[in-house]
Motif scaffolding. Structure first.
Motif, PDB file in Angstrom:
ATOM      1  N   ASP A  64      39.097  71.163  41.241  1.00  0.00           N
ATOM      2  CA  ASP A  64      39.429  70.499  39.986  1.00  0.00           C
ATOM      3  C   ASP A  64      39.865  71.515  38.927  1.00  0.00           C
ATOM      4  O   ASP A  64      39.727  71.267  37.730  1.00  0.00           O
ATOM      5  CB  ASP A  64      38.202  69.695  39.496  1.00  0.00           C
ATOM      6  CG  ASP A  64      38.520  68.836  38.283  1.00  0.00           C
ATOM      7  OD1 ASP A  64      39.626  68.260  38.230  1.00  0.00           O
ATOM      8  OD2 ASP A  64      37.663  68.750  37.380  1.00  0.00           O
ATOM      9  N   GLY A  65      40.392  72.639  39.354  1.00  0.00           N
ATOM     10  CA  GLY A  65      40.760  73.691  38.406  1.00  0.00           C
ATOM     11  C   GLY A  65      41.753  73.245  37.361  1.00  0.00           C
ATOM     12  O   GLY A  65      41.601  73.539  36.170  1.00  0.00           O
ATOM     13  N   GLY A  67      42.336  70.129  36.398  1.00  0.00           N
ATOM     14  CA  GLY A  67      41.658  69.141  35.555  1.00  0.00           C
ATOM     15  C   GLY A  67      40.770  69.803  34.518  1.00  0.00           C
ATOM     16  O   GLY A  67      40.755  69.397  33.342  1.00  0.00           O
ATOM     17  N   GLN A  68      40.028  70.819  34.930  1.00  0.00           N
ATOM     18  CA  GLN A  68      39.164  71.529  33.985  1.00  0.00           C
ATOM     19  C   GLN A  68      39.990  72.208  32.902  1.00  0.00           C
ATOM     20  O   GLN A  68      39.629  72.173  31.716  1.00  0.00           O
ATOM     21  CB  GLN A  68      38.322  72.564  34.727  1.00  0.00           C
ATOM     22  CG  GLN A  68      37.268  71.968  35.616  1.00  0.00           C
ATOM     23  CD  GLN A  68      36.524  73.045  36.411  1.00  0.00           C
ATOM     24  OE1 GLN A  68      36.614  74.225  36.123  1.00  0.00           O
ATOM     25  NE2 GLN A  68      35.799  72.614  37.426  1.00  0.00           N
ATOM     26  N   LEU A  69      41.091  72.820  33.305  1.00  0.00           N
ATOM     27  CA  LEU A  69      41.952  73.505  32.341  1.00  0.00           C
ATOM     28  C   LEU A  69      42.578  72.499  31.369  1.00  0.00           C
ATOM     29  O   LEU A  69      42.654  72.760  30.158  1.00  0.00           O
ATOM     30  CB  LEU A  69      43.032  74.293  33.093  1.00  0.00           C
ATOM     31  CG  LEU A  69      43.740  75.410  32.357  1.00  0.00           C
ATOM     32  CD1 LEU A  69      42.765  76.419  31.775  1.00  0.00           C
ATOM     33  CD2 LEU A  69      44.726  76.105  33.288  1.00  0.00           C
ATOM     34  N   ARG A  71      41.298  69.565  30.458  1.00  0.00           N
ATOM     35  CA  ARG A  71      40.252  69.085  29.544  1.00  0.00           C
ATOM     36  C   ARG A  71      39.966  70.124  28.457  1.00  0.00           C
ATOM     37  O   ARG A  71      39.799  69.789  27.282  1.00  0.00           O
ATOM     38  CB  ARG A  71      38.988  68.714  30.323  1.00  0.00           C
ATOM     39  CG  ARG A  71      39.150  67.420  31.138  1.00  0.00           C
ATOM     40  CD  ARG A  71      37.870  66.976  31.790  1.00  0.00           C
ATOM     41  NE  ARG A  71      37.416  67.851  32.859  1.00  0.00           N
ATOM     42  CZ  ARG A  71      37.858  67.806  34.121  1.00  0.00           C
ATOM     43  NH1 ARG A  71      38.778  66.914  34.474  1.00  0.00           N
ATOM     44  NH2 ARG A  71      37.372  68.619  35.024  1.00  0.00           N
ATOM     45  N   PHE A  72      39.900  71.390  28.842  1.00  0.00           N
ATOM     46  CA  PHE A  72      39.664  72.455  27.872  1.00  0.00           C
ATOM     47  C   PHE A  72      40.816  72.517  26.868  1.00  0.00           C
ATOM     48  O   PHE A  72      40.598  72.550  25.654  1.00  0.00           O
ATOM     49  CB  PHE A  72      39.515  73.810  28.586  1.00  0.00           C
ATOM     50  CG  PHE A  72      39.270  74.952  27.644  1.00  0.00           C
ATOM     51  CD1 PHE A  72      37.986  75.230  27.199  1.00  0.00           C
ATOM     52  CD2 PHE A  72      40.314  75.738  27.200  1.00  0.00           C
ATOM     53  CE1 PHE A  72      37.757  76.282  26.323  1.00  0.00           C
ATOM     54  CE2 PHE A  72      40.097  76.782  26.321  1.00  0.00           C
ATOM     55  CZ  PHE A  72      38.812  77.057  25.882  1.00  0.00           C
ATOM     56  N   SER A  75      40.810  69.516  24.514  1.00  0.00           N
ATOM     57  CA  SER A  75      39.700  69.510  23.555  1.00  0.00           C
ATOM     58  C   SER A  75      39.875  70.552  22.455  1.00  0.00           C
ATOM     59  O   SER A  75      39.228  70.458  21.407  1.00  0.00           O
ATOM     60  CB  SER A  75      38.365  69.710  24.274  1.00  0.00           C
ATOM     61  OG  SER A  75      38.265  71.014  24.792  1.00  0.00           O
ATOM     62  N   GLY A  83      44.313  80.080  32.802  1.00  0.00           N
ATOM     63  CA  GLY A  83      43.285  79.836  33.795  1.00  0.00           C
ATOM     64  C   GLY A  83      42.924  81.085  34.573  1.00  0.00           C
ATOM     65  O   GLY A  83      43.579  82.119  34.468  1.00  0.00           O
ATOM     66  N   SER A  97      40.161  86.820  36.322  1.00  0.00           N
ATOM     67  CA  SER A  97      40.065  86.064  35.083  1.00  0.00           C
ATOM     68  C   SER A  97      40.379  86.981  33.911  1.00  0.00           C
ATOM     69  O   SER A  97      39.963  88.137  33.894  1.00  0.00           O
ATOM     70  CB  SER A  97      38.651  85.490  34.940  1.00  0.00           C
ATOM     71  OG  SER A  97      38.535  84.743  33.774  1.00  0.00           O
ATOM     72  N   GLU A 102      34.886  81.243  28.407  1.00  0.00           N
ATOM     73  CA  GLU A 102      35.887  80.467  27.689  1.00  0.00           C
ATOM     74  C   GLU A 102      36.089  81.069  26.302  1.00  0.00           C
ATOM     75  O   GLU A 102      35.140  81.477  25.644  1.00  0.00           O
ATOM     76  CB  GLU A 102      35.440  79.017  27.568  1.00  0.00           C
ATOM     77  CG  GLU A 102      35.399  78.292  28.897  1.00  0.00           C
ATOM     78  CD  GLU A 102      34.943  76.847  28.755  1.00  0.00           C
ATOM     79  OE1 GLU A 102      34.508  76.438  27.654  1.00  0.00           O
ATOM     80  OE2 GLU A 102      35.021  76.135  29.758  1.00  0.00           O
TER      81      GLU A 102
END
Length: 168
Positions: A64-65, A67-69, A71-72, A75, A83, A97, A102
């Motif tokens: 879900d990488g 999707g997580q990115l 959402r971040f 928001s 990412g 990274s 974050e």
């Protein structure tokens, strides 16, 4: 939305795979052979969704990488979201990274730190494919890949995008 851009005449097997998955949210676009920069620019031009992510033929999405990115980025109203990624070396996966946790980059000092990192080897910042770009931001800023370059086109694109972005 998924846009597959064929740079030149695609192999029939690839066309069949794309056609199998094509619908209103997934489609293929074929351009005259112009290189990776022309293909990416065509993708930007065809995109209708909120976010743009570049995925090359040798890349793989994990879990879900994305999707997580998303959402971040949503928001925090990011124009670019960096990412993390894995690179394969000697048969092993290494997690890479830019930041240990974050972080939001706004303001001149943070902006300069991120821009400087685009010029550092192996920081993972100079590559276009490790990021989400807000489509409206790219369209409004006019940032595109330079089709005259065949080397380091990612670095110039990312540097230009970062220099126009307010929130990363």
């Amino acid at each position: 939305e998924c846009i597959v851009v064929f740079d030149g005449e695609p192999e029939s097997g690839l066309v069949a795979v794309v056609n199998e998955f094509s619908d209103d949210s997934a489609r293929a676009v074929q351009i005259e052979h112009g290189g990776v920069s022309a293909a990416r620019n065509a993708g930007i031009g065809e995109a209708k969704g909120r976010w743009i992510l570049f995925l090359d033929s040798d890349d793989c999405l994990m879990g879900d990488g994305v999707g997580q990115l998303m959402r971040f980025a949503d928001s925090h109203d990011c124009q670019i979201a960096q990412g993390s990624y894995y690179k394969e070396s000697n048969g092993r996966l290494e997690h890479c990274s830019f930041a240990d946790s974050e972080a939001i980059y706004t303001g001149d000092d943070a902006h300069m730190e991120f821009m400087a990192a685009t010029l550092e080897v192996d920081r993972g910042v100079a590559m276009a494919w490790s990021k989400l770009y807000n489509r409206k931001f790219l369209v409004d800023s006019g940032v595109r890949f330079n089709t005259d370059l065949s080397v380091d086109e990612d670095t110039l694109f990312v540097f230009d995008a970062v220099s126009c972005a307010q929130v990363i």
